[in-house]
Design a protein around this motif. Structure first.
Motif, short mmCIF file in Angstrom:
data_model
loop_
_atom_site.label_atom_id
_atom_site.label_comp_id
_atom_site.label_asym_id
_atom_site.label_seq_id
_atom_site.Cartn_x
_atom_site.Cartn_y
_atom_site.Cartn_z
N GLY A 136 0.82 -1.21 0.00
CA GLY A 136 0.00 0.00 0.00
C GLY A 136 0.85 1.26 0.00
O GLY A 136 2.09 1.20 -0.05
N CYS A 137 0.17 2.40 0.10
CA CYS A 137 0.86 3.69 -0.02
C CYS A 137 1.80 3.96 1.16
O CYS A 137 2.73 4.75 1.05
CB CYS A 137 -0.15 4.81 -0.15
N GLN A 138 1.58 3.30 2.29
CA GLN A 138 2.50 3.47 3.42
C GLN A 138 3.94 3.13 3.00
O GLN A 138 4.90 3.69 3.51
CB GLN A 138 2.07 2.61 4.61
N GLY A 139 4.08 2.18 2.04
CA GLY A 139 5.41 1.78 1.57
C GLY A 139 6.03 2.82 0.65
O GLY A 139 7.26 2.89 0.53
N GLU A 140 5.19 3.61 -0.03
CA GLU A 140 5.73 4.63 -0.94
C GLU A 140 5.82 5.98 -0.24
O GLU A 140 6.90 6.47 0.07
CB GLU A 140 4.84 4.75 -2.18
N VAL A 141 4.65 6.55 0.03
CA VAL A 141 4.63 7.88 0.65
C VAL A 141 5.15 7.81 2.09
O VAL A 141 5.88 8.70 2.54
CB VAL A 141 3.19 8.44 0.57
N GLY A 142 4.80 6.74 2.81
CA GLY A 142 5.27 6.60 4.19
C GLY A 142 6.79 6.50 4.25
O GLY A 142 7.44 7.17 5.06
N SER A 143 7.36 5.66 3.40
CA SER A 143 8.83 5.50 3.40
C SER A 143 9.51 6.82 3.03
O SER A 143 10.51 7.22 3.64
CB SER A 143 9.27 4.42 2.41
N ALA A 144 8.97 7.50 2.02
CA ALA A 144 9.58 8.77 1.58
C ALA A 144 9.52 9.80 2.70
O ALA A 144 10.47 10.56 2.93
CB ALA A 144 8.89 9.29 0.33
N SER A 145 8.38 9.84 3.41
CA SER A 145 8.23 10.81 4.50
C SER A 145 9.24 10.52 5.61
O SER A 145 9.87 11.43 6.17
CB SER A 145 6.79 10.71 5.03
N SER A 146 9.41 9.24 5.90
CA SER A 146 10.35 8.82 6.93
C SER A 146 11.80 9.15 6.52
O SER A 146 12.59 9.67 7.33
CB SER A 146 10.18 7.31 7.13
N MET A 147 12.13 8.88 5.27
CA MET A 147 13.47 9.19 4.77
C MET A 147 13.74 10.70 4.85
O MET A 147 14.81 11.15 5.29
CB MET A 147 13.61 8.72 3.32
N ALA A 148 12.74 11.48 4.41
CA ALA A 148 12.90 12.94 4.39
C ALA A 148 13.05 13.48 5.81
O ALA A 148 13.87 14.38 6.07
CB ALA A 148 11.71 13.58 3.69
N ALA A 149 12.27 12.94 6.74
CA ALA A 149 12.34 13.41 8.13
C ALA A 149 13.74 13.16 8.69
O ALA A 149 14.31 14.02 9.38
CB ALA A 149 11.29 12.68 8.97
N ALA A 150 14.29 12.00 8.38
CA ALA A 150 15.63 11.67 8.86
C ALA A 150 16.66 12.64 8.28
O ALA A 150 17.51 13.19 9.01
CB ALA A 150 15.98 10.23 8.46
N GLY A 151 16.58 12.87 6.97
CA GLY A 151 17.54 13.77 6.31
C GLY A 151 17.46 15.16 6.91
O GLY A 151 18.49 15.79 7.20
N LEU A 152 16.24 15.65 7.09
CA LEU A 152 16.07 17.00 7.64
C LEU A 152 16.60 17.08 9.07
O LEU A 152 17.29 18.04 9.43
CB LEU A 152 14.59 17.41 7.60
N CYS A 153 16.30 16.06 9.86
CA CYS A 153 16.73 16.08 11.25
C CYS A 153 18.26 16.18 11.34
O CYS A 153 18.79 16.96 12.14
CB CYS A 153 16.22 14.82 11.96
N GLU A 154 18.94 15.43 10.44
CA GLU A 154 20.41 15.50 10.52
C GLU A 154 20.93 16.88 10.14
O GLU A 154 21.79 17.44 10.82
CB GLU A 154 21.09 14.43 9.65
N VAL A 155 20.41 17.46 9.06
CA VAL A 155 20.96 18.76 8.66
C VAL A 155 20.54 19.89 9.60
O VAL A 155 21.17 20.94 9.63
CB VAL A 155 20.64 19.13 7.18
#
Ligand code: SF4
Length: 498
Positions: A382-401
């Motif tokens: 389902g979309c949790q695998g697409e949009v959910g994964s992307a949201s999680s990836m983006a959150a991680a990237g933003l948190c680090e920078v």
């Protein structure tokens, strides 16, 4: 195999990584590998394409059929230009023929014009009856399956292969799976170079960060360096320079994708009459917020997500991040990182590029965790695998920078996915437009909030990222197939198409 950032984030064409980019790659692979000999190509008079499960159910709206035709001509989704797509499809429609394998021998940068291609390939008829749809047949290994069969003039088989489009444009053949004697996940795990910080779980990734004292992006970079050196040789400095160049190229394509959408007016293709909003919003934003003040960050993030996804829905050039349907989230949150991060308002181009590289490397490290432990395929979970994964990836990237520790980065990724669990895939008319486009904007702002929430804590939290990833996988398993990229449930059936 160690999954690289360049496996997860790749340039392709819209509207779908699993239903457009994957099938195109599969068809290109078929002609390159199965019809590589002049004899096999000369004997082939037609190619039968059987599409199964989700590939068949939403193939029309996701441009799967035309993607297969372009792949059979040998075009590469990474290098074909949107105008070449248009011109080849128009030529096929006018002539009723395709140039089988015409492009497959050419290096990507040497892909030929129509005249050159006709000499190199084999012309065969384009017939509707060669596309066989089997939406109710779901192959054991994966729902996104297709069989390609080359036939001679007498209907005898010249070559045949089954391919699986397993999300994010990744493609595996039945031969790959049989050779590894197991699941598609294991088939993907071909031996590769040793890396200094191997990880498939967040727990191990956190251990590497704690022991080495490195942030997530540096751990990822060290692994990328090892992969690069094993494949290409050279020095560590040369490897780092090349990795940085390639990551910045991805960033550049994201920027161009957004900018291209801002120029396009009118409606999106496909018949749903969805109006492109990005150009109007952009004009309004420059009026309302000429100084790019922080008060308007959410409107700008929404705008970038909308623009990238409108470009994707038009068949434009995007970065699968980690899929086409979710392609707007990482660029939108990256926009926030490079415009509202610490010092971003007065930093120069070099510093901004450094932020972009660290942001993308961290996001990719989290993407590896989803690819390894669950799935990034809407047809699978389902979309949790697409949009959910992307949201999680983006959150991680933003948190680090934004200065987060490794534990805060893990926390940010966990928060973002925790509140995307259960998200279904229900695109109206099978088009990657409604709800996909706005959903990217919603998930991008959710990622910003997740990073900010994580930064308010000390990294200590109750639910681990690994637990959430496994929960996403199990939720996907329990989800009815109606909500997994089949357009048979949810908004796809409760809203009249037009
Ligand atoms: S609803 Fe989500 S998973 Fe489904 S096509 Fe749209 S973006 Fe992809």
């Amino acid at each position: 195999m160690t999954i690289s950032i360049f496996d997860l984030l790749r340039v392709g064409i819209g509207p779908s990584s699993s239903h457009t980019v994957g099938p195109m790659r599969a068809a290109r692979r078929f002609v390159t590998e199965q019809l590589a000999s002049p004899e096999a190509l000369a004997r082939t008079e037609s190619v039968q394409v059987d599409l199964y499960g989700s590939l068949s159910a939403t193939g029309r709206g996701h441009a799967t059929f035309t993607a297969v035709l372009l792949g059979l001509e040998g075009w590469d989704p990474e290098t074909i230009l949107p105008e070449q797509v248009d011109s080849r499809l128009a030529a096929m429609e006018a002539s009723g023929r395709i140039q089988l394998a015409a492009q497959s021998a050419a290096a990507p940068h040497e892909q030929q014009d129509d005249a050159g291609a006709q000499e190199a390939g084999k012309e065969i008829p384009l017939r509707v009856e060669d596309f066989i749809q089997r939406p109710l047949t779901v192959m054991d290994r994966h729902t996104n399956a297709m069989t390609l069969t080359a036939l001679d003039a007498g209907g005898e088989q010249v070559a045949k292969e089954i391919y699986y489009s397993i999300g994010g444009g990744f493609v595996l053949s039945e031969s790959d799976a049989v050779a590894s004697d197991a699941s598609l996940g294991e088939a993907l795990a071909t031996p590769d170079a040793e890396v200094p910080y191997p990880f498939t779980t967040a727990a191990v990734l956190m251990e590497h960060c704690a022991r080495s004292g490195l942030p997530v992006s540096r751990v990822m970079l060290a692994n990328e360096r090892a992969l690069h050196l094993a494949r290409h040789g050279g020095t560590a400095e040369e490897a780092d320079a090349e990795i940085t160049r390639k990551v910045l190229h991805l960033w550049q394509v994201m920027e161009e994708c957004k900018n291209s959408a801002l120029e396009r007016e009118g409606h999106l293709p496909g018949g749903l009459k969805v109006r492109r909003r990005a150009p109007d919003w952009h004009a309004r934003m420059w009026k309302d917020d000429p100084g790019r003040t922080h008060a308007y960050w959410q409107e700008w993030v929404n705008l970038v997500a909308l623009a990238v996804n409108e470009e994707n829905a038009s068949g434009g050039r995007v970065v699968t991040a980690p899929t086409n349907g979710a392609a707007g989230i990482i660029p939108a949150v990256g926009f926030y990182a490079t415009h509202y991060g610490p010092g971003a308002s007065y930093c120069g181009e070099e510093e901004r590029e450094d932020i972009a590289v660290r942001f993308l490397l961290t996001a990719a490290a989290v993407g590896v965790l989803y690819k390894e432990q669950a799935s990034i395929s809407g047809a699978e979970v389902g979309c949790q695998g697409e949009v959910g994964s992307a949201s999680s990836m983006a959150a991680a990237g933003l948190c680090e920078v934004l200065g987060g520790t490794a534990n805060q980065v893990e926390n940010a990724a966990e928060i973002a996915m925790e509140h995307n669990l259960g998200l279904t895939c229900d695109p109206i008319a099978g088009l990657v437009q409604v709800p996909c486009i706005e959903r990217n904007a919603m998930a991008a702002t959710k990622a910003v909030n997740a990073a900010r929430m994580a930064l308010m804590g000390d990294g200590d939290h109750r639910v681990s990222l690994d637990e959430v990833i496994v929960t996403m996988r199990e939720t996907g398993k329990d989800m009815s197939s109606k909500y997994k990229e089949t357009a048979l449930g949810g908004l796809a059936v409760n809203v009249v198409e037009c």
